[in-house]
Design an enzyme around this catalytic site. Sequence first.
Site, mmCIF file in Angstrom:
data_model
loop_
_atom_site.group_PDB
_atom_site.id
_atom_site.type_symbol
_atom_site.label_atom_id
_atom_site.label_comp_id
_atom_site.label_asym_id
_atom_site.label_seq_id
_atom_site.Cartn_x
_atom_site.Cartn_y
_atom_site.Cartn_z
ATOM 1 C CG ASP A 228 -12.667 -91.657 -33.652
ATOM 2 O OD1 ASP A 228 -12.068 -91.486 -34.726
ATOM 3 O OD2 ASP A 228 -12.283 -91.163 -32.575
ATOM 4 C CG ASP A 390 -18.738 -80.201 -23.783
ATOM 5 O OD1 ASP A 390 -17.872 -80.030 -22.892
ATOM 6 O OD2 ASP A 390 -19.632 -81.057 -23.690
#
Length: 847
Positions: A228, A390
Amino acid sequence: MRIDFLSRSVVQSRRSPARPSLRRYIVGISQSFQKVAPFQLYDYVQSKIKLTVTPWITYLGITFAMIMIVCLAEFQIPLPDQYVVSGMLLTLMLSLYNWDLHKRSDISTTLSRYAIIFCSAYFGWHYLYWRATQTMPYGYGIASEVAGWTLLLAEAYGFIMLMFNHLVNIHPVSHPIPDLPKDEHNLPFVDVFIPTYNEDINVILPTLAATVNLDYPSSRFTVWLLDDGGTDQKCNQSDSAKAALAKKRRDNLRSLAAQYGAKYLTRSNNAHAKSGNINNALTKSQGDLVAIFDCDHIPTRDFLKNTVPFFLRDEKLFLVQTPHNFVSQDPIEKNLNIPKGPGENELFYEVMQPGLDFWETSYFCGSAAVLRQPILKSLGGIAGLTITEDAETTIDAMKRGYRTLYLNKAMVSGLQPETVTGMIVQRVRWGTGMLQIFLLKNPWTQKGLTFVQRLLYTNLIVYWLFAYSRLALMLAPPAYLIFGITLCETTPSQLLAYLAPYLLSSLIVAQHYYRRVRWPFISQVYETLQSIFIAHAMVKVFLKPRSPSFKVTPKGEFLDRHFLSVASRPFYVLLVVNIVAIFSGIGLLQTPGAHIDAILFVLFWAVLDSLFLLAVLGVTHEKPQRRTAARVGLRKPIKLILSDGSLIDASTEDISWRGARVLPEFWTEFERNTVVSVMLAPGKCLPVRLVDSSVTSRDHAGALAVEFVLENSEDVVLAVDWAYGASSDLVTMAHSRRRARSILGALWLFVRLATLSGPRHIGHLLTTARLPNIQWKRMATDGLVIAHKVLRRWSIARWRSLRAKTPDRVNAQPVSRPSTAVGAEINAGPIEGDWDIPPVALEGGRA
């Protein structure tokens, strides 16, 4: 018979001729409980009939117990009888605590835990009920009433966190690892994702080398390097220098992935940060499972071998999460030079996650986990509404009826942030992300979650309110000593009857749950450091829930000098305020008619807070970090192969994938930069270069510092596997860190660290400040004398004014109180198990 600290402390505190039989009394109580018939009967029944503790049975038992506790706690009895009841229950808790240390059987340990939880809950609710109904400072002005209610709310928060701790820890579970099918064609296909952003290539390389070497059929898994930091958006940005760096990074990582047999993948933009990066890869992958590793989490070779079998047994299983095992020190451990002991994360991964797993609420922690890929895709990928993607993803899966599992086995070697600011960035992201979940995806509004899942997710969110509790406690002594604000009213006998049992039971509970994974007082340094920044960030999130953006935790930073972190600035102010409060209290001691006991208590409290602040300043005095790879303290046998072919038996003292400290069996002279070979195992050799032969060792005559000469990718894979590839080594290291420390021992360690590191920070500040040459010692002495005189005169006038305004009380005395025993330090919530100083200070009570 072993008597742990909690019973030794009672014995040692009363070593006098008048009490010669106290030790025998306590030992006898502990021994007698090991022979109690009901426990033996239950063990016998358990051996003959399989009794299973299920969440629903536990839930019903908790409900019944809480009803009993509320009824008993609200029943007021005379103080003399209260002393007797409290003494009996505390003796029971001490005996059961010592008995649990012997771990006679699982069922006996469970019953001991139930009894300790019941007694602790009784003391906590009894105390809180008394506080709310009999001690509020009405009639002392609006400031005292507001401060009193603020303190009561902080204490109520602490009690709620204590109850959450009990709920989580009531029955932790562990899972045996099933075997994989022998036919590899029956194994699921696994995609291994390594998301990266701006990390150095030396951080990424060992993780990549470890993942391509996993002990799993090579035809059944693919490694993906997700970049990224080299997206089209980065490469085409307006800043030409940054764009050139992004292009260079893209080329380097693409070449690195090809060299190690992995697939390289980037995307057009950086939308949704880490979750967007992973979701982009999900559109390209077709596996049955997906394993995710942060680029600084090096997996052991048996990671997939230990996690994949669980998915073959349960089609509804969505996640297998494993601990985040760190092999580097965090900034607090490094800058304070804390001796080898449990890391800050040990409590969560060793104690809390197994407890959450009992309630089927263990959750995804972003890395070191395996997820079922079709389910993940059906959820729309990794959630991206909040910056704690998460935990948010786990909620999405649980509300659809999927299950999670926590495998408590260390199988990654991770890196902690190297700097204080890096750690604060990480913790602020965790805290604000959990608040975002509460505001944007509240567990209580999500259909499909069980009641306990909603409750425990609330616990994970509310925990981060410790920042406000910590700040309130830090400002309480100045409020009393400088401004004379009354926080509650009571008498010494009432404190002995209600507060003392609550405090003692909190100590027992904290040692019972966390004695090997959390040292008292040290964790409060962590809380104090984070509190200001988390409190500020959470206010902004509460006002604008969608405002936070994902910030990557800096890893692999290189620090070549000592310096003062910018995070230290607000703590200068808090330390000065506490010092002013201390001198104000000293002045109050000299006023006629002063309540000496109250002032001394709050002075002690202010001194303790000052020690915490000094420790925080010591933490923000950053030390150099010159190593490019984290070292693990492992003793492994090796052989040095000299140029003439002779062999020297040796062993390692610490190792990394870049080098090691070698201890030869017999000493021989080596020249610097000499290249020899090291036999790591039969048939596995690596060339090494001697860096230094003057290295000292704690228990060896001499040591060699060597670095590996890594000529190709095979050498790198071999070095990484040798250093981090065996999960048994990581488990052994983790167990060696989990050493219990007594309360007095932890207090002494904390005081020593604070008094050494804090002044060192201040000395660095004074020596590096660009100020004219002034006689600082003389100026400081004169200033203290003047401040003492001014504060003494002002304190006398203020105290006389307050006494003139204070209404007469017949049966109650004003009390200034900081916090409850548990509300102060067990307020750390689901991952804290510490305590604070006694919470009540007498303002007008009589002994």
